[in-house]
Design a protein around this motif. Structure first.
Motif, mmCIF file in Angstrom:
data_model
loop_
_atom_site.group_PDB
_atom_site.id
_atom_site.type_symbol
_atom_site.label_atom_id
_atom_site.label_comp_id
_atom_site.label_asym_id
_atom_site.label_seq_id
_atom_site.Cartn_x
_atom_site.Cartn_y
_atom_site.Cartn_z
ATOM 1 N N VAL A 111 0.859 -1.192 0.000
ATOM 2 C CA VAL A 111 0.000 0.000 0.000
ATOM 3 C C VAL A 111 0.892 1.238 0.000
ATOM 4 C CG1 VAL A 111 -1.714 1.320 1.312
ATOM 5 C CG2 VAL A 111 -1.837 -1.187 1.250
ATOM 6 N N VAL A 112 0.665 2.109 -0.977
ATOM 7 C CA VAL A 112 1.356 3.396 -1.036
ATOM 8 C C VAL A 112 0.362 4.458 -0.578
ATOM 9 C CG1 VAL A 112 2.481 5.097 -2.537
ATOM 10 C CG2 VAL A 112 2.818 2.657 -2.965
ATOM 11 N N ALA A 113 0.690 5.114 0.549
ATOM 12 C CA ALA A 113 -0.236 6.134 1.087
ATOM 13 C C ALA A 113 0.300 7.531 0.782
ATOM 14 C CB ALA A 113 -0.374 5.962 2.593
ATOM 15 N N TYR A 114 -0.482 8.300 0.056
ATOM 16 C CA TYR A 114 -0.192 9.725 -0.121
ATOM 17 C C TYR A 114 -0.116 10.314 1.289
ATOM 18 C CZ TYR A 114 -0.879 14.267 -2.583
ATOM 19 O OH TYR A 114 -0.747 15.523 -3.125
ATOM 20 N N VAL A 115 0.784 11.290 1.509
ATOM 21 C CA VAL A 115 0.901 11.834 2.869
ATOM 22 C C VAL A 115 -0.402 12.447 3.369
ATOM 23 C CG1 VAL A 115 3.391 12.175 3.078
ATOM 24 C CG2 VAL A 115 1.997 13.916 1.943
ATOM 25 N N ASN A 116 -1.302 12.775 2.436
ATOM 26 C CA ASN A 116 -2.616 13.316 2.823
ATOM 27 C C ASN A 116 -3.487 12.192 3.371
ATOM 28 O OD1 ASN A 116 -1.308 14.952 0.802
ATOM 29 N ND2 ASN A 116 -3.190 16.136 0.591
ATOM 30 N N THR A 117 -3.069 11.627 4.497
ATOM 31 C CA THR A 117 -3.789 10.552 5.190
ATOM 32 C C THR A 117 -3.538 10.721 6.690
ATOM 33 O OG1 THR A 117 -1.809 9.212 4.728
ATOM 34 C CG2 THR A 117 -3.766 8.670 3.458
ATOM 35 N N VAL A 121 -3.909 5.585 9.258
ATOM 36 C CA VAL A 121 -3.883 5.004 7.908
ATOM 37 C C VAL A 121 -2.428 4.782 7.460
ATOM 38 C CG1 VAL A 121 -4.408 5.518 5.474
ATOM 39 C CG2 VAL A 121 -6.184 5.791 7.218
ATOM 40 N N LYS A 122 -1.572 5.744 7.755
ATOM 41 C CA LYS A 122 -0.139 5.573 7.403
ATOM 42 C C LYS A 122 0.420 4.329 8.098
ATOM 43 C CE LYS A 122 1.234 10.396 6.528
ATOM 44 N NZ LYS A 122 0.043 11.202 6.860
ATOM 45 N N ALA A 123 -0.021 4.115 9.342
ATOM 46 C CA ALA A 123 0.488 2.991 10.135
ATOM 47 C C ALA A 123 0.155 1.643 9.490
ATOM 48 C CB ALA A 123 -0.083 3.050 11.549
ATOM 49 N N LEU A 124 -0.870 1.618 8.653
ATOM 50 C CA LEU A 124 -1.260 0.370 7.977
ATOM 51 C C LEU A 124 -0.658 0.270 6.580
ATOM 52 C CD1 LEU A 124 -5.045 0.506 8.941
ATOM 53 C CD2 LEU A 124 -3.449 -1.286 9.662
ATOM 54 N N SER A 125 0.136 1.272 6.200
ATOM 55 C CA SER A 125 0.671 1.334 4.832
ATOM 56 C C SER A 125 2.138 0.923 4.802
ATOM 57 C CB SER A 125 0.515 2.759 4.290
ATOM 58 O OG SER A 125 -0.852 3.141 4.379
ATOM 59 N N ASP A 126 2.605 0.553 3.599
ATOM 60 C CA ASP A 126 4.009 0.123 3.475
ATOM 61 C C ASP A 126 4.946 1.298 3.284
ATOM 62 O OD1 ASP A 126 3.910 -3.014 3.168
ATOM 63 O OD2 ASP A 126 2.157 -2.166 2.183
ATOM 64 N N ILE A 127 4.498 2.279 2.529
ATOM 65 C CA ILE A 127 5.356 3.425 2.226
ATOM 66 C C ILE A 127 4.458 4.628 1.920
ATOM 67 C CG2 ILE A 127 5.553 2.798 -0.255
ATOM 68 C CD1 ILE A 127 8.527 3.758 -0.110
ATOM 69 N N CYS A 128 4.938 5.813 2.251
ATOM 70 C CA CYS A 128 4.178 7.033 1.917
ATOM 71 C C CYS A 128 4.733 7.634 0.636
ATOM 72 C CB CYS A 128 4.296 8.061 3.049
ATOM 73 S SG CYS A 128 3.418 7.562 4.531
ATOM 74 N N CYS A 129 4.011 8.600 0.091
ATOM 75 C CA CYS A 129 4.530 9.381 -1.035
ATOM 76 C C CYS A 129 3.919 10.770 -0.961
ATOM 77 C CB CYS A 129 4.197 8.716 -2.376
ATOM 78 S SG CYS A 129 2.478 8.913 -2.892
ATOM 79 N N THR A 130 4.520 11.698 -1.692
ATOM 80 C CA THR A 130 3.900 13.009 -1.881
ATOM 81 C C THR A 130 3.754 13.181 -3.391
ATOM 82 O OG1 THR A 130 5.839 14.399 -2.210
ATOM 83 C CG2 THR A 130 5.278 13.873 0.075
ATOM 84 N N SER A 131 3.222 14.319 -3.807
ATOM 85 C CA SER A 131 3.094 14.523 -5.258
ATOM 86 C C SER A 131 4.461 14.715 -5.900
ATOM 87 C CB SER A 131 2.191 15.725 -5.528
ATOM 88 O OG SER A 131 2.711 16.853 -4.870
ATOM 89 N N ALA A 132 5.503 14.992 -5.096
ATOM 90 C CA ALA A 132 6.842 15.233 -5.646
ATOM 91 C C ALA A 132 7.630 13.946 -5.878
ATOM 92 C CB ALA A 132 7.630 16.156 -4.711
ATOM 93 N N ASN A 133 7.179 12.832 -5.313
ATOM 94 C CA ASN A 133 7.980 11.600 -5.459
ATOM 95 C C ASN A 133 7.119 10.365 -5.740
ATOM 96 O OD1 ASN A 133 6.772 11.007 -3.035
ATOM 97 N ND2 ASN A 133 8.595 11.293 -1.782
#
Ligand code: 13P
Ligand code: SF4
Length: 307
Positions: A111-117, A121-133
């Motif tokens: 699961v890739v979570a946009y930082v807008n979470t 929700v982030k805690a259940l995700s594998d990696i975060c992302c922003t619109s820049a990466n």
């Protein structure tokens, strides 16, 4: 009695010094808040600044998930959000329960979570992302399939270039979603020599019309580099403050009056001063959620930005 701007700025400077604090402001904040900030930037740059800064206190002028990310990355620092009611409607579109259900349908799919979470929700995700990466983050994963949350528009944009089998949650940013292809058509007709740059949170029909798609910080780089003298800018109008300051010879057009995020506009200089004076509106995250959310944010910070 209300203080004038000069007196507020003076009190702000002395409070920042007294508290050993740094003031961060997102690129969509009010002009006077951006002007007073120590650092302005996109979600990624501000996350990095929050993690790297040696200060004791961070005053985060942005929305809740941004301050929460700073608190996750820097548990030893006090993180203040001057307006606790500054939320992000897109972040609220997916809950931890929603994500648990979606993950159960896709065993083994990261699961890739946009930082807008939210932190939960982030805690259940594998990696975060922003619109820049986002593209780099998705491509950094070793699996063929990827599940992305919560922004359907960013996910759609990433799926155009990432070499992955992608599925995503059906969330969106209400502010960017208000920008319509007709608005771009009208702006292009009025400014035939203009180039159109837009944020990947815009609808795919709008993204299709863009000359360049990037994060808010990517827009500053693009504006300086492009030989075009007029730019139509498809994102929240707070971006204009620095675009105009850094490019005095260029003209920037926001193609719709609807491109205002009410949450990003809540924070005033007075709110910043009051929260710092009283050390109130401290954002905290419980230890178990924090640890798992931090792993997803740390994984993201290792991936270089796309632009
Ligand atoms: P970036 O600043 O990361 O481009 O994000 C835009 C946004 O909508 C933040 O809420
Ligand atoms: Fe959320 Fe959109 Fe506002 Fe950004 S601009 S904070 S994504 S509602």
């Amino acid at each position: 009695m209300k203080k004038d701007n000069q007196a507020l700025k003076a009190e702000l400077r002395s409070l920042l010094k007294e508290r050993d604090a740094i003031m961060l402001a997102h690129n969509y904040q009010r002009d006077e808040v951006q002007e007073a900030a120590d650092i302005t930037g996109d979600s990624l740059a501000l996350s990095q600044a929050a993690a790297d800064s040696p200060v004791k206190v961070i005053v985060f002028c942005g929305v809740h998930f941004m301050a929460e990310s700073a608190a996750i990355l820097s548990p030893q620092k006090t993180v203040i959000l001057p307006r606790m009611d500054a939320g992000c409607p897109m972040a609220d579109m997916i809950t931890a329960e929603d994500l648990i259900r979606e993950k159960a349908k896709r065993p083994g799919v990261p699961v890739v979570a946009y930082v807008n979470t939210s932190a939960a929700v982030k805690a259940l995700s594998d990696i975060c992302c922003t619109s820049a990466n986002a593209v780099a983050v998705v491509n950094s994963l070793s699996t063929e399939a990827v599940y992305m949350i919560p922004d359907r528009n960013l996910s759609h944009f990433v799926s155009r270039t990432a070499k992955k089998k992608m599925e995503w949650w059906n969330g969106y940013c209400p502010t960017h979603e208000r920008l319509k292809p007709e608005d771009i058509k009208a702006a292009k007709q009025a400014h035939p020599d203009a180039v159109f740059v837009c944020h990947p949170e815009c609808n795919p029909a709008v993204v299709d019309m863009a000359d360049h798609v990037c994060s808010t910080s990517g827009m500053y780089t693009f504006a300086k580099k492009t030989p075009a003298k007029t730019l139509i800018v498809g994102t929240e109008q707070g971006i204009l403050y620095k675009l105009r300051k850094e490019n005095p010879g260029k003209t920037f057009i926001i193609p719709s009056k609807a491109l205002i995020c009410p949450n990003m506009k809540l924070t005033t200089l007075e709110d910043v001063v009051i929260s710092l004076r009283e050390m109130r509106n401290v954002v905290t995250v419980s230890a178990d959620v924090r640890e798992r959310a931090k792993a997803a944010l740390d994984a993201m910070l290792k991936v270089p930005r796309d632009y």
